[in-house]
Motif scaffolding. Structure first.
Motif, mmCIF file in Angstrom:
data_model
loop_
_atom_site.group_PDB
_atom_site.id
_atom_site.type_symbol
_atom_site.label_atom_id
_atom_site.label_comp_id
_atom_site.label_asym_id
_atom_site.label_seq_id
_atom_site.Cartn_x
_atom_site.Cartn_y
_atom_site.Cartn_z
ATOM 1 N N ILE A 181 44.070 39.832 34.252
ATOM 2 C CA ILE A 181 42.663 40.242 34.169
ATOM 3 C C ILE A 181 41.905 39.611 35.320
ATOM 4 N N SER A 182 41.049 40.402 35.946
ATOM 5 C CA SER A 182 40.164 39.866 36.982
ATOM 6 C C SER A 182 38.738 40.224 36.603
ATOM 7 N N GLN A 183 37.986 39.211 36.211
ATOM 8 C CA GLN A 183 36.599 39.423 35.810
ATOM 9 C C GLN A 183 35.759 38.323 36.440
ATOM 10 N N GLY A 184 34.777 38.717 37.228
ATOM 11 C CA GLY A 184 33.906 37.720 37.846
ATOM 12 C C GLY A 184 34.051 37.659 39.351
ATOM 13 N N SER A 185 35.205 38.091 39.874
ATOM 14 C CA SER A 185 35.349 38.093 41.331
ATOM 15 C C SER A 185 34.407 39.119 41.947
ATOM 16 N N SER A 186 34.129 40.186 41.208
ATOM 17 C CA SER A 186 33.095 41.142 41.585
ATOM 18 C C SER A 186 32.165 41.292 40.385
ATOM 19 N N LYS A 187 30.890 41.238 40.658
ATOM 20 C CA LYS A 187 29.940 41.320 39.532
ATOM 21 C C LYS A 187 29.808 42.746 39.004
ATOM 22 N N HIS A 188 30.402 43.706 39.732
ATOM 23 C CA HIS A 188 30.251 45.099 39.331
ATOM 24 C C HIS A 188 31.510 45.707 38.722
ATOM 25 N N SER A 189 32.553 44.904 38.494
ATOM 26 C CA SER A 189 33.771 45.505 37.928
ATOM 27 C C SER A 189 34.568 44.493 37.110
ATOM 28 N N ILE A 190 35.357 45.040 36.189
ATOM 29 C CA ILE A 190 36.381 44.296 35.451
ATOM 30 C C ILE A 190 37.685 45.040 35.690
ATOM 31 N N SER A 191 38.710 44.312 36.132
ATOM 32 C CA SER A 191 39.996 44.945 36.433
ATOM 33 C C SER A 191 41.107 44.339 35.604
ATOM 34 N N ILE A 192 42.034 45.206 35.180
ATOM 35 C CA ILE A 192 43.123 44.808 34.292
ATOM 36 C C ILE A 192 44.423 45.386 34.841
ATOM 37 N N LYS A 196 51.744 53.331 31.334
ATOM 38 C CA LYS A 196 50.712 53.372 30.291
ATOM 39 C C LYS A 196 49.323 53.666 30.840
ATOM 40 N N ILE A 197 49.196 53.913 32.157
ATOM 41 C CA ILE A 197 47.872 53.934 32.770
ATOM 42 C C ILE A 197 47.006 55.096 32.288
ATOM 43 N N LEU A 198 47.551 56.301 32.203
ATOM 44 C CA LEU A 198 46.711 57.433 31.838
ATOM 45 C C LEU A 198 46.154 57.304 30.423
ATOM 46 N N GLN A 199 47.020 56.911 29.485
ATOM 47 C CA GLN A 199 46.537 56.764 28.123
ATOM 48 C C GLN A 199 45.583 55.588 27.998
ATOM 49 N N SER A 200 45.838 54.534 28.756
ATOM 50 C CA SER A 200 44.925 53.380 28.754
ATOM 51 C C SER A 200 43.549 53.787 29.252
ATOM 52 N N MET A 201 43.526 54.561 30.337
ATOM 53 C CA MET A 201 42.241 55.025 30.873
ATOM 54 C C MET A 201 41.503 55.888 29.856
ATOM 55 N N GLN A 202 42.251 56.787 29.187
ATOM 56 C CA GLN A 202 41.612 57.652 28.203
ATOM 57 C C GLN A 202 41.027 56.837 27.059
ATOM 58 N N LEU A 233 27.171 51.165 32.703
ATOM 59 C CA LEU A 233 28.528 51.573 33.051
ATOM 60 C C LEU A 233 28.532 52.847 33.874
ATOM 61 N N LYS A 234 29.444 52.870 34.860
ATOM 62 C CA LYS A 234 29.519 54.046 35.734
ATOM 63 C C LYS A 234 30.882 54.723 35.735
ATOM 64 N N GLY A 235 31.952 54.008 35.459
ATOM 65 C CA GLY A 235 33.217 54.714 35.502
ATOM 66 C C GLY A 235 34.445 53.883 35.184
ATOM 67 N N VAL A 236 35.523 54.604 34.893
ATOM 68 C CA VAL A 236 36.847 54.011 34.680
ATOM 69 C C VAL A 236 37.779 54.647 35.708
ATOM 70 N N THR A 237 38.468 53.821 36.477
ATOM 71 C CA THR A 237 39.344 54.346 37.517
ATOM 72 C C THR A 237 40.636 53.552 37.576
ATOM 73 N N ASN A 238 41.542 53.987 38.453
ATOM 74 C CA ASN A 238 42.838 53.303 38.502
ATOM 75 C C ASN A 238 43.447 53.339 39.897
ATOM 76 N N LEU A 239 44.253 52.345 40.171
ATOM 77 C CA LEU A 239 45.106 52.287 41.356
ATOM 78 C C LEU A 239 46.543 52.191 40.878
ATOM 79 N N LEU A 289 43.713 49.090 36.168
ATOM 80 C CA LEU A 289 42.640 49.835 35.519
ATOM 81 C C LEU A 289 41.347 49.074 35.757
ATOM 82 N N SER A 290 40.328 49.752 36.277
ATOM 83 C CA SER A 290 39.058 49.085 36.565
ATOM 84 C C SER A 290 37.902 49.816 35.895
#
Length: 815
Positions: free
Chosen positions: A430-441, A447-453, A306-312, A399-400
């Motif tokens: 949920i998007s899982q599998g379209s990129s082998k390096h990420s899972i996006s929700i 709710k994004i900041l608390q979800s990321m935390q 794992l490398k990170g949690v980020t958001n758009l 959230l990715s």
């Protein structure tokens, strides 16, 4: 050859300019260096405002003056620090550039909008002047300089405001420059030239992109990007706590983080570095000693997946459904082609397993344009009901979670969903599998900041975090905060962190954030403008999305205790020193337990019987291991323990009671202690814990006081009237003493659940004989413990021991 690029914050003032010059000199001693500079901090914003605002000439001139003054201030302060600095030459160049800018604006001020060509020229002044200042700083230090003109040598295609560099053509141009190996190379970032030799700019993160391309053109072994952070973190440290600096990260992972909103290098910057296999290091000009983060082909130092949690943010989701989607596979492709032709980016795509619908996400700003495109292209299909109306959801975030081959690691997805589920955050897509390096929700933006935390804590943080909402800061509540502060370092060694999110008394509520010092909570609460009531509390709990949230009730409030089922239902553990809930109706008592099981939460109340003594936990352990209670006898009141102990010393009942009150052992009106009701409540809790279905009214209480004492609500009056029974009470004490016994106020539970509270004469062989001075003592006669009972003895009253018991319960929420 090494490339060093410095951003605007690295050039914010004279001191930072000179710090950058020192870094350049240090690196030059080892190898040749090429330097790419941005405009100083704030300059680009002023220039963009000038370029985009050609209506109000006064505002334009104000922004020009502000930008010019920043440069003048920088060089004036450099002159004060370095006397050899070529100040006059530099100032002359600055004046020339800004005078040219003023003339340009004056000549075309009648236009409603500046041409893009002019906008590009305006926006590029900052980088050009940064290079000129740095050139003269280095020349004054006797270094030789070669400046690469990006307009002539960075050949690009695209628009004036967003161009892409042709690396092969640019490389040919730069190879033609005869660069002395002893020279320091300088080049302004953000700027390139088109095929006509006109100045263009490179759009977002243009200077980083310039540095990456220059690294490719000069066959550099390394590209360093110097900024104001130590490197790439597992999430944005300005928003998320407990982030971790990554030692290394792959090109693909970096692009994935950037694509989904992380403020790291733009994918356009990474692509050329990846293509030419040039490592890149993110470093901090404010912390030169930090090793930074290495971006390379493979994670050299850091083998963690794992490398990170980020958001758009500002996302809109479109959902289309209808039988046409199942019948015709070309529909989806046609929609994507329509959107792509308008240069609109589709960020995320999900498709249902039934193939009857699919969803895609874009930026909010493109919503109306996409809606018009689809409605126009499929007008007939909508009319014939082959496609249903488009469902649009606004105000969303993505959230990715990014990591190498993350899609193959099943436990990562389960941790993400568990973290969001526990905090009752609804997942929309949920998007899982379209990129082998990420899972996006996809979730609601609010709710994004608390979800990321929460997700970050679940994936990266070994700490067990308890989020506390404390109601009641009298003696026990205040002492609890004190104990939490005292144990902070001890708990940190055990990877436990307690975060107090809210503190409330009967009038005010304080919302704490990570920047507030808990030591100052009393001042913050006193100054709080927020009123406290149940409506506000329920709204707070409703909106809460912290994992492992605990509501602590350190009040004796009956109304608050009636909310425990509600609190548990909202996802909170409940820890309480308040006995009211456990001694109310048996129905409510059972409702709490059923909700506790249903919501998988904990209801903890160890202090209800013995303050800090582990009474209830000990009793549960006996029952859970198959033991059976035969009889219980106990002294359950610290105040009555003290009073009855003093009677042995020939002190009158009224005097002993007054002394107990003065020492803080009793309730404000000692009648509440001498009535026996508090002992009865504790006995009721014990009886119910064993399994007896008992109500408070079922407990037999032998009255210490005559009935008439109920009417004395005034404490002084009560203590005066108490003298009336001093003599009769002393006679009881003497009678017991003559028999070699003492008087004790004892609570009893017999085999079939019969409960009583009364004064008993206790023999010297009885474990309760020596219990006095505020101690409690509880004796359990069970199948395992007889004829000698299990005895718990210690202080059962006082703020410190009660707070300690609450603290112990609090820790049980995670243990």
């Amino acid at each position: 050859m090494k490339i060093l690029k410095f951003g605007g914050t690295s050039l914010a003032n004279a001191e930072k300019f000179l710090c950058v010059a020192d870094i350049i000199e240090k690196n030059k001693n080892n190898e040749q260096v090429a330097i790419v500079l941005s405009a100083p901090a704030k300059i680009t914003n002023y220039l963009v405002n000038i370029a985009e605002n050609n209506i109000d000439i006064n505002k334009i001139l104000k922004n020009i003056n502000l930008a010019e003054n920043i440069f003048i201030e920088i060089i004036e302060n450099i002159k004060k620090i370095e006397s050899k600095f070529l100040y006059k030459e530099t100032k002359k160049t600055i004046k020339i550039e800004f005078n040219k800018l003023k003339k340009t604006i004056d000549s075309i001020k009648i236009l409603k909008k500046y041409p893009e060509k002019v906008q590009a020229i305006i926006m590029s002044i900052g980088e050009i002047l940064s290079i000129h200042i740095m050139k003269n700083v280095l020349k004054s230090r006797e270094h030789q300089i070669t400046i690469i003109n990006p307009i002539k040598n960075m050949i690009s295609i695209g628009t004036f405001l967003n161009s892409k560099i042709n690396i092969n053509e640019s490389k040919k141009c730069i190879n033609k420059i005869n660069i002395n190996k002893n020279h320091i190379i300088l080049m302004p970032g953000f700027i390139a030239g088109n095929e006509q030799g006109e100045l263009v700019i490179l759009g977002r993160n243009g200077s980083d992109y310039s540095a990456a391309v220059l690294a490719c053109c000069l066959n550099a072994q390394l590209c360093e990007i110097w900024t104001d952070v130590d490197g790439v973190f597992t999430s944005d440290p300005k928003k998320i706590s407990n982030t971790v600096l990554l030692k290394s990260i792959s090109y693909e992972e970096t692009m994935e983080l950037s694509y989904f909103g992380a403020k790291v290098l733009h994918p356009r910057t990474i692509e050329p570095l990846k293509d030419f296999n040039i490592p890149c290091v993110i470093k901090n000009t404010y912390n030169i000693q930090s090793q930074g983060t290495l971006i390379c082909k493979k994670n050299t130092f850091d083998e963690k997946i794992l490398k990170g949690v980020t958001n758009l943010d500002n996302i809109t989701m479109f959902t289309l459904s209808g039988i046409l989607l199942r019948q015709n596979n070309n529909v989806i492709q046609k929609i994507f082609n329509l959107i792509s032709e308008e240069n609109i980016n589709i960020i995320l795509i999900t498709k249902s397993s039934s193939k009857n619908n699919f969803s895609f996400c874009t930026q909010d700003k493109d919503r109306q344009k996409i809606l018009i495109l689809i409605n126009k292209a499929f007008k007939l299909e909508f009319k014939e009901n082959l496609l249903n109306n488009i469902n649009i959801t606004n105000d969303l975030s993505i959230l990715s979670v990014v990591g190498f081959n993350i899609s193959k690691k099943h436990d990562i997805a389960s941790k993400i969903f568990y973290a969001l589920g526990k905090s009752k955050i609804n997942i929309l897509a949920i998007s899982q599998g379209s990129s082998k390096h990420s899972i996006s929700i996809v979730i609601k933006k609010e709710k994004i900041l608390q979800s990321m935390q929460n997700v970050h804590n679940a994936l990266f943080c070994n700490k067990k975090i308890i989020n506390v909402f404390l109601i009641g800061v009298g003696g026990v509540g205040k002492e609890l905060i004190k104990q939490i502060l005292q144990q902070k370092n001890f708990l940190a060694h055990k990877n436990i962190e307690i975060k107090i999110r809210t503190i409330a008394n009967s009038k005010k509520i304080l919302f704490l954030n990570d920047l507030m010092e808990l030591q100052d909570w009393e001042t913050h609460l006193k100054n709080s403008k927020e009123k406290f009531n149940l409506k506000i509390l329920n709204k707070l709990l409703e909106d809460n999305s912290f994992l492992n949230s605990v509501l602590i009730d350190c009040t004796s409030d009956d109304i608050l205790s009636k909310q425990y089922v509600n609190f548990l239902s909202k996802g909170f553990h409940v820890v309480t020193s308040n006995k009211k809930a456990n001694t109310s109706s048996l129905k409510y008592y059972n409702d709490i337990r059923q909700t506790e099981l249903k919501e998988h939460k904990k209801f903890l109340y160890e202090t209800n019987v013995g303050a800090g003594l582990p009474v209830l936990q000990t009793l549960r352990n006996l029952i859970n291991t198959g033991d059976d209670l035969i009889c219980f006898k106990g002294i359950l009141s610290g105040s009555l323990s003290f009073i009855f102990g003093k009677l042995e010393e020939n002190i009158l009942l009224s005097d002993a009671t007054k002394k107990a009150k003065d020492l803080g052992f009793t309730e404000p009106n000692p009648y509440d202690d001498l009535s026996g009701i508090d002992v009865a409540r504790k006995l009721l809790i014990l009886a119910r814990e064993v399994g007896y279905k008992v109500e408070l009214k079922d407990i037999e209480i032998e009255q210490i006081l005559p009935e008439k004492f109920k009417k004395y609500k005034n404490t002084k009056e009560f203590l005066d009237k108490l003298k009336e029974i001093d003599i009769p009470f002393m006679e009881k004490v003497k009678k017991a003493k003559n028999s070699g016994k003492v008087l004790r106020f004892v609570g009893t539970i017999e085999k079939k659940g019969r409960c009583s509270v009364k004064i008993e004469e206790i023999h010297i062989d009885n474990p309760l004989y020596k219990v006095k001075n505020g101690e409690n003592a509880l004796t359990f006669y069970t199948n395992y413990y007889q004829p000698i009972p299990l005895v718990l003895r210690g202080y059962g009253a006082g703020n410190n021991v009660t707070a300690s018991g609450v603290f112990s319960d609090l820790l049980r929420t995670i243990l």
